[in-house]
Design an enzyme around this catalytic site. Structure first.
Site, PDB file in Angstrom:
ATOM      1  N   GLU A  41       0.741  -1.372  -0.061  1.00 39.75           N
ATOM      2  CA  GLU A  41      -0.159  -0.009  -0.066  1.00 39.75           C
ATOM      3  C   GLU A  41       0.755   1.371   0.167  1.00 39.75           C
ATOM      4  OE1 GLU A  41      -3.049   0.049  -0.842  1.00 39.75           O
ATOM      5  OE2 GLU A  41      -3.628  -1.865  -0.366  1.00 39.75           O
ATOM      6  N   TYR A 124      -6.169   6.470   3.806  1.00 37.72           N
ATOM      7  CA  TYR A 124      -6.565   5.559   2.970  1.00 37.72           C
ATOM      8  C   TYR A 124      -5.642   4.603   3.324  1.00 37.72           C
ATOM      9  CZ  TYR A 124      -5.464   2.231  -0.673  1.00 37.72           C
ATOM     10  OH  TYR A 124      -5.221   1.312  -1.134  1.00 37.72           O
ATOM     11  N   ASP A 142      -9.694   5.747  -2.240  1.00 37.04           N
ATOM     12  CA  ASP A 142      -8.524   6.132  -3.085  1.00 37.04           C
ATOM     13  C   ASP A 142      -8.957   7.121  -4.277  1.00 37.04           C
ATOM     14  OD1 ASP A 142      -9.501   4.145  -4.605  1.00 37.04           O
ATOM     15  OD2 ASP A 142      -7.537   3.943  -5.355  1.00 37.04           O
ATOM     16  N   CYS A 194     -13.749   1.594 -14.827  1.00 45.00           N
ATOM     17  CA  CYS A 194     -14.262   3.104 -14.509  1.00 45.00           C
ATOM     18  C   CYS A 194     -13.028   3.764 -14.816  1.00 45.00           C
ATOM     19  CB  CYS A 194     -14.826   3.093 -13.356  1.00 45.00           C
ATOM     20  SG  CYS A 194     -16.025   4.639 -13.040  1.00 45.00           S
TER      21      CYS A 194
END
Length: 363
Positions: A41, A124, A142, A194
């Site tokens: 991450e 996040y 995010d 998307c």
DNA sequence: AAAGCGGGGCA
DNA sequence: TGCCCAGCTTT
């Protein structure tokens, strides 16, 4: 009754059918190592999966446990991080590893608020680690999820002002079970379906829930505040070679741009090109005056940072017999040892320019 | 609230 | 070229 009832289930169904293997991901319900989740991450902040993969594998191979990373020297970590960018992440990564070992006995906390208190972990990452590694419900938001949510609800407010509104909607959509899988699925959909431009709505499992799709204007979301134009800064940079073929390098300030990374000496990076006097002054300052031959100038090096463009003119200088590095923190290093220091991509471009211009050197 | 902070991939 | 990205920290 929630108007988007069934949204999270459709996302999870999509994940069960489409989730890809990743080095830090476990499919089929098992939780991955918190250390792996955290490391991935941090690396994935503003950085693509394709870029991160080899760095992640190298880090895990070299430092298998968070305690190994904590025991490493910061400079080793910076060297391994070189090329990934946003070098404050590497410094905070090391600080965080030390904190986890010192304050938590080497085990990451599962609680979102505790994670949030650690260096380099913001909203996040705290939510992502808590949900993905520990199965806790957390609202992960995010850039990908911002885009998906803003389209699903056709949020008119522009970013970054819209962030609280988006977070509130994201909260309503987030399921109690499998919040980690849900978050990863939504990010996968955000990055692959998307997309910012030309979204593939025909492949989207939640098109039927999407107000933007219904209205036919999904691509226009999220709205964004206008961006500033980037100025261009210029400088001269020097490849200074002594009689042994070694080159002068130095370490940058710990904080700020490319903090703690290595560089070749250069004039100040400024919008006004430096005058010859300043070039002379720099050469004098680093103690390479009295060179026998004039510098050889090589191809211009262009690089773009977050907030400005940079144009560097590299010069190859043969230092005299003395060849002393008068300046405080500079030192001589053979080019074949460049891979052992924390050299950012910009400086690797300078190396390339000099090699191309000289033809005789090889790396 | 705004600015600073890399690098690569894509249209 | 400009835009975007699995953001965080500092001011």
């Amino acid at each position: 009754m929630n108007r988007k009832d069934g949204f999270s289930q459709a996302i999870l169904d999509w994940y069960d059918r489409n989730a890809r293997e990743l080095p830090w991901r476990r499919l089929g319900g098992a939780h991955p190592e918190p250390y792996h989740v955290w490391l991935s991450e941090i690396m994935l902040q503003q950085t693509t999966v394709v870029t991160v993969k080899p760095y992640f594998n190298h880090f895990i191979s070299r430092w298998p446990q968070v305690s190994d990373l904590a025991a490493a020297e910061l400079d080793e970590v910076l060297t391994a991080w070189a090329g990934l960018g946003y070098y404050a992440r590497a410094r905070n990564l090391h600080k965080c590893a030390v904190a986890v070992c010192h304050n938590y006995g080497g085990s990451f906390p599962a609680d979102e608020a505790e994670l949030l208190s650690l260096p380099g972990i913001g909203d996040y990452t705290a939510a992502a680690v808590s949900s993905i590694a520990f199965g806790k419900r957390a609202v992960v938001v995010d850039g990908n999820i911002e885009r998906v949510v803003s389209r699903v609800y056709r949020i008119a407010d522009a970013l970054p002002q819209a962030k609280p509104v988006i977070k509130a909607h994201a909260d309503v959509l987030t399921p109690s079970d499998r919040a980690g899988d849900y978050a990863q699925a939504l990010m996968d959909i955000g990055s692959g379906v998307c997309t910012p431009r030309n979204p593939k709505c025909e492949l989207c499992p939640v098109a039927s829930f999407c107000d933007g799709f219904s209205a036919g204007d999904a691509e226009t979301f999220p709205q964004k505040a206008p961006k500033k134009k980037k100025p261009t800064r210029k400088a001269h940079i020097f490849w200074i070679e002594n009689g042994r073929g070694e080159v002068l390098v130095r370490r940058r300030e710990e904080s700020g741009l490319l903090g703690g990374m290595m560089e070749f000496p250069s004039t100040a990076w400024q919008e006004q090109a430096p005058v010859p006097d300043e070039v002379e002054a720099l050469l004098t300052q680093i103690g390479v005056e009295g060179t026998s031959k004039p510098p050889v100038t090589t191809e211009l090096v262009r690089h773009t940072f977050t907030h400005f463009h940079l144009e560097l003119t590299p010069h190859v200088v043969k230092a005299g017999e003395a060849g002393g590095s008068g300046s405080n923190d500079a030192f001589w290093l053979a080019p074949d040892a460049f891979s052992t220091i924390a050299l950012p991509t910009l400086m690797k471009k300078v190396v390339q320019s000099v090699f191309k211009g000289q033809g005789s050197l090889d790396l």
